[in-house]
Design an enzyme around this catalytic site. Structure first.
Site, mmCIF file in Angstrom:
data_model
loop_
_atom_site.group_PDB
_atom_site.id
_atom_site.type_symbol
_atom_site.label_atom_id
_atom_site.label_comp_id
_atom_site.label_asym_id
_atom_site.label_seq_id
_atom_site.Cartn_x
_atom_site.Cartn_y
_atom_site.Cartn_z
ATOM 1 N N ARG A 42 38.550 -3.662 24.950
ATOM 2 C CA ARG A 42 37.366 -4.472 25.253
ATOM 3 C C ARG A 42 37.191 -5.501 24.164
ATOM 4 N NH1 ARG A 42 31.964 -1.335 26.681
ATOM 5 N NH2 ARG A 42 32.013 -0.890 24.460
ATOM 6 N N THR A 68 32.559 -10.211 24.159
ATOM 7 C CA THR A 68 32.220 -10.369 25.582
ATOM 8 C C THR A 68 32.108 -9.023 26.293
ATOM 9 O OG1 THR A 68 34.531 -10.408 26.258
ATOM 10 C CG2 THR A 68 33.548 -12.530 25.645
#
Ligand code: PRP
Ligand code: URA
Length: 209
Positions: free
Chosen positions: A104, A108
């Site tokens: 991830r 964002t």
């Protein structure tokens, strides 16, 4: 709509409580994730199809049950999903293992795919995507997208802890995929962590920060 199954088994719940504790170190965390994965594997394979086969015991011929359905592949989302693979293989040692590398982006929170290596026949296999954490759902959705793009037809997601937001997102994006988790937690915090959760599963499994 994909069904959500929260596996309410006393041993699973007990072990999940152990690994939520922030004082638990890498070795014990890894060991207990492995144990929970084995118990989850037992639960998620309950509805596998069997057929009658004839077997000759030392005493007599008899008709008994044998697995009949599709062959299995376990698909860990790297890194943290790797912690669940051995637990599954304890019960399904003949399973193939496909890997999806994804992280991830910390700003964002969107997943970034960096590696995919699948068995050649995934369209004929029953696939268990494993990842301890289902947070926003972005990683699971992208992993399932990657599998479907390669022909996968029967996919289930198996995790340890989910946030309601992630469950909803996966159900919306992939209504054919059932979700199995040990705990359905309260919510995501502003950094995308599950609350109360267990922290960063990859870091806790591998002793990184
Ligand atoms: C964690 C976890 C999932 C993902 C869940 O991985 O193992 O893959 O986050 O979050 P999401 O549902 O919001 O996508 P991470 O990206 O931290 O990578 P790692 O396993 O390499 O630590
Ligand atoms: N990934 C993790 O490892 N933990 C969370 O709480 C959310 C995403």
């Amino acid at each position: 709509m994909g069904e959500l199954h929260v596996i309410d088994h006393p041993l699973i719940q007990h072990k999940l409580t152990i690994i939520r504790d922030k004082r638990v170190g890498t070795q014990q965390f890894r060991q207990v994730v492995n144990e929970i994965a084995t118990l989850m594997a037992y639960e998620v394979t309950r509805n596998m199809v069997t057929e009658d086969v004839v077997v000759e015991t030392p005493i007599a011929k008899t008709t008994q049950k044998s697995l009949a359905g599709k062959k299995v592949a376990i698909i860990p989302i790297i890194r943290a999903g790797l912690g669940m693979v051995d637990g599954f293989l304890e019960l399904i040692p003949a399973a193939k293992v496909g890997h999806i590398g994804m992280y991830r982006d910390q700003k964002t929170l969107k997943p970034v795919e960096y590696f995919v290596k699948m068995p050649s026949d995934i369209e004929q296999r029953e696939l268990f995507v494993v990842d301890p954490m289902l947070a926003t759902g972005g990683s699971a959705i992208m992993a399932i997208d990657a599998l479907k793009k390669r022909g996968a037809k029967k996919i289930r997601f198996v995790g340890l802890v989910a946030a309601p937001e992630g469950v909803k997102a996966v159900q919306k994006a992939h209504p054919d995929v059932d979700i199995y988790v040990a705990g359905l937690d309260d919510h995501l915090n502003k950094d995308g962590y599950i609350v109360p959760g267990l922290g960063d599963a990859g870091d806790r499994l591998f002793g990184t920060k």
